[in-house]
Design an enzyme around this catalytic site. Structure first.
Site, PDB file in Angstrom:
ATOM      1  CB  ILE A   1      -6.903   3.529   7.790  1.00  0.00           C
ATOM      2  CG1 ILE A   1      -8.336   3.679   8.337  1.00  0.00           C
ATOM      3  CG2 ILE A   1      -6.571   4.578   6.744  1.00  0.00           C
ATOM      4  CD1 ILE A   1      -8.535   4.942   9.173  1.00  0.00           C
TER       5      ILE A   1
ATOM      6  CB  ALA B   1      -8.880   5.424   3.153  1.00  0.00           C
TER       7      ALA B   1
ATOM      8  CG  HIS C   1      -1.894  -1.036   1.318  1.00  0.00           C
ATOM      9  ND1 HIS C   1      -3.094  -0.964   0.656  1.00  0.00           N
ATOM     10  CD2 HIS C   1      -1.877  -2.240   1.946  1.00  0.00           C
ATOM     11  CE1 HIS C   1      -3.773  -2.075   0.887  1.00  0.00           C
ATOM     12  NE2 HIS C   1      -3.061  -2.860   1.658  1.00  0.00           N
ATOM     13  N   PRO C   2       0.368   2.305  -0.639  1.00  0.00           N
ATOM     14  CG  PRO C   2      -0.925   3.896  -1.771  1.00  0.00           C
ATOM     15  CD  PRO C   2      -0.795   2.409  -1.511  1.00  0.00           C
TER      16      PRO C   2
ATOM     17  CG  PHE D   1      -2.140   5.101   9.438  1.00  0.00           C
ATOM     18  CD1 PHE D   1      -2.587   4.653  10.670  1.00  0.00           C
ATOM     19  CD2 PHE D   1      -3.013   5.805   8.622  1.00  0.00           C
ATOM     20  CE1 PHE D   1      -3.892   4.898  11.091  1.00  0.00           C
ATOM     21  CE2 PHE D   1      -4.311   6.053   9.033  1.00  0.00           C
ATOM     22  CZ  PHE D   1      -4.755   5.605  10.267  1.00  0.00           C
TER      23      PHE D   1
END
Length: 171
Positions: free
Chosen positions: A123, A125, A68-69, A121
């Site tokens: 999440i 989103a 993931h970025p 991090f």
């Protein structure tokens, strides 16, 4: 929306694992889910994928996180399929509307988070405003590493389920 499992079931194990890596960047997860075929329903696939995810070791989770970025950024920590890049952009679309102040604070806290926990991090989103994401980031920075890796794994789990549905959507 119909979900077509036929094409996934008909792929070789290696081809299926490559497709599944678009949904979750853990090679072990993709291999194990591919090996569980054939799946009769999306629900069966999701249940199996979930069971496999939660049986993995934290290092497998960290591998998935690297696909993931960072939230609010485009650059990824590891090479991933174009479909994964596209999905990340769609999932983080709400972040694009962030004010400069919010973006700067998110970038600063992303660095703090990564320094504290050793991973980015994560999440789910989708549908979240920049302020909601920033608030979650602030709150999760208060966690200890053992708690946080499990929260991040739960967020990855949500992302994976959304992506499995996208992968199998037809029509």
């Amino acid at each position: 929306m119909a979900h077509d499992l036929t094409w996934l079931n008909e792929l070789s194990d290696a081809e299926a694992a490559d497709e599944l890596l678009k949904c979750c960047g853990s090679k072990e997860w993709a291999h194990d889910v591919a090996s569980g075929r054939p799946y009769d329903t999306l629900e069966e696939l999701i249940a199996t994928a979930s069971d496999i995810w939660w049986s993995l070791k934290p290092n497998d989770w960290l591998e998935a996180f690297r696909s993931h970025p960072k939230i609010g950024e485009k650059q990824l920590a590891a090479p991933v399929p174009q479909q994964s890049r596209d999905w990340s952009s769609q999932e983080q679309a709400g972040i694009a509307s962030a004010s400069r102040e919010t973006s700067d604070e998110m970038a600063r806290l992303n660095r703090e988070y990564e320094q504290k926990f050793g991973f980015i991090f994560i999440i789910c989103a989708s549908g979240k405003s920049p302020e909601e994401v920033l608030s979650a980031l602030r709150e999760r920075l208060k966690n200890d590493p053992e708690v946080e890796v499990n929260i991040a794994a739960a967020e990855q789990h949500k992302i994976t389920e959304l992506r499995l549905k996208k992968l199998l959507s037809r029509g």
